[in-house]
Design an enzyme around this catalytic site. Sequence first.
Site, PDB file in Angstrom:
ATOM      1  N   GLU A 133      14.739  -4.322   4.621  1.00  0.00           N
ATOM      2  CA  GLU A 133      13.526  -4.598   3.835  1.00  0.00           C
ATOM      3  C   GLU A 133      13.910  -4.561   2.368  1.00  0.00           C
ATOM      4  OE1 GLU A 133      10.130  -2.157   4.913  1.00  0.00           O
ATOM      5  OE2 GLU A 133      10.108  -2.978   6.936  1.00  0.00           O
ATOM      6  N   HIS A 249       1.604  -5.462  -2.782  1.00  0.00           N
ATOM      7  CA  HIS A 249       2.543  -6.032  -1.813  1.00  0.00           C
ATOM      8  C   HIS A 249       2.593  -7.539  -2.055  1.00  0.00           C
ATOM      9  CE1 HIS A 249       4.510  -7.136   1.910  1.00  0.00           C
ATOM     10  NE2 HIS A 249       4.672  -5.857   2.203  1.00  0.00           N
ATOM     11  N   ARG A 295       9.896  -4.569  -4.695  1.00  0.00           N
ATOM     12  CA  ARG A 295       8.576  -5.202  -4.645  1.00  0.00           C
ATOM     13  C   ARG A 295       8.012  -5.552  -6.012  1.00  0.00           C
ATOM     14  NH1 ARG A 295       5.535  -1.948   0.036  1.00  0.00           N
ATOM     15  NH2 ARG A 295       6.982  -2.875   1.501  1.00  0.00           N
ATOM     16  N   HIS A 356      -1.571  -2.293  -2.237  1.00  0.00           N
ATOM     17  CA  HIS A 356      -0.972  -1.868  -0.968  1.00  0.00           C
ATOM     18  C   HIS A 356      -0.689  -0.378  -0.910  1.00  0.00           C
ATOM     19  CE1 HIS A 356       1.359  -2.338   2.686  1.00  0.00           C
ATOM     20  NE2 HIS A 356       2.428  -1.807   2.112  1.00  0.00           N
ATOM     21  N   ARG A 391       7.316   2.372  -5.130  1.00  0.00           N
ATOM     22  CA  ARG A 391       7.793   2.932  -3.855  1.00  0.00           C
ATOM     23  C   ARG A 391       8.754   1.978  -3.150  1.00  0.00           C
ATOM     24  NH1 ARG A 391       6.188   2.326   1.477  1.00  0.00           N
ATOM     25  NH2 ARG A 391       4.558   0.903   0.751  1.00  0.00           N
TER      26      ARG A 391
END
Length: 556
Positions: A133, A249, A295, A356, A391
């Site tokens: 990811e 997100h 992200r 998100h 995060r």
Amino acid sequence: MPDLGSSSSHPYLANGLSRDLRCRSYDVVVVGGGVGGLTAAMGAAASWSVGLLTKAGFDETATFFAQGGIAAALAPYDSPELHLRDTLAAGAGLCDEEAVKVLVQEGPDRVYRLERLGTKFDKLDGQLILASEGAHSVPRIVHAGGDATGSVVEGALVEAMVAGRRVALHEDEFVVDLIMREGRVVGALSLSPDGGFTASFARAVVLATGGAGQLFANTTNPPAATGDGHAMAFRAGAWLRDMEFMQFHPTAFYCSENPALLVTEALRGAGAYLRDIHGERFMLGIHPQAELAPRDVVVRRMKEVMDRDQVDHVLLDARHLACVDLRDKFPTVTQGLRARGVDLCTQLVPVSPASHYFMGGVITDLWGRTSLPGLWACGEVASTGVHGANRLASNSLLEGLVFGERVVHDIERSFRVPGLLEPPEPILSLPATNAPGNSEGDVAAARERLALTMSRLCGIVRSEAALCEARRTVKEIRGALRPPRARVAELELVNLLTLAELMIESALRRQESRGVHLRSDYPERDGRWLKNIAVRRENAGKRSFRVLERGERPDD
Ligand code: SIN
């Protein structure tokens, strides 16, 4: 809820209830039924009486919604040090390194424990499948049921808890406020579906109420994510931190649904591309990891591309990936998209950023202890320091597991201290009030206006002018409301307004761009802002902000 030790005026939502109060008493009360709350409740129930209060069903938690899995250094090629490095890099300089060390070192053991508890992680030839990811330097994410990890984990935890028969479950109980006595949290006041109130007294209260994605018009978060725990901790006087940092997100299905369908990052981990509306891959050359950049980097670039093309979405392309794998590994996404008329195997998927994960939370130490005696926090509502300004993907379920467990150890230690934690005298009723309340229509309209305001003015890109306008609008919305009646929708709105104010004020103070906080008027990261912004409510009701140096705690 009044401070039971004083008759002075107080800030609580439940200020002056007219109805009789039901009372219960436990050693430990846990508020919230996601991974953090369930871990804490089950751990605590091994030794003490535990009451678990949840505002909605277990299938309405952010944990249940999670598609991406759990990150942990489980592979021979991986190590906690590497996981630490990736987490710190994603966090843009603001992680608490000690907290991250705890997370990455204890993480693997927690994953195995979850497996022993009954979670069936995806395996090939008996070995855990480890996926990629964003911003992870190696594949290290375990999944269960493909992209249904959250629901599988939640299901396993709930099943184990119910089978253990030790936790008293109180579902559909909306916790309105923490109950205080002489500066200590001694319980939680909740509103039941029948409109009655219950005071659940406890020697220890654990907040695990999740996040606040519903502050924004476009979110992947369940409807229950209205920041109730953050707001009640603030009202009670706890220190909160990092309230400016809301993670968006990159790939929520582009639509007007609430919540929007998440199109998991693991798809990009499996090789899916992001394209602009002209078909160009716009992450190439922007970051060495291209679509798998952190992200915040992906969202920033998306915003630039969307503004340039004057559209509000981009396209996710998985057409070059094997269809059988897509259906196998991403059942939630393939079925969810099919229900919305899109075939992941053959069509481009319109996606846009959606709120998100909220990095802002109630400050805790490494054991989940907050600044208020009697109150612990874990999961998204907590600010343990592991996420910094952005995060790392799939660190959140892990955080709930690790710190949910640590909370239990710390409560155990605190219960060993003699004489400190006498349960309070129960109270039988509260003073009457005649709060006029607001109509359903007014509440819905205020909520919509708030979410649109936050998205437009305090969303992905911020500026002083926009934030000041947001401040004025939020003030107007609050000013137009009458004192709330004890109805969940009204109380949620008040909580959201509180969080909006804290987010706007914190965002105004951070005069730089870092992680998920992007200021058009301060576009660069500024080393002078390698600091955290903390806030709490003072007795007179005023907000008190403090800028903390690295490693500093607000009460130092
Ligand atoms: C995702 O599946 O993309 C979400 C993972 C996460 O937020 O950690």
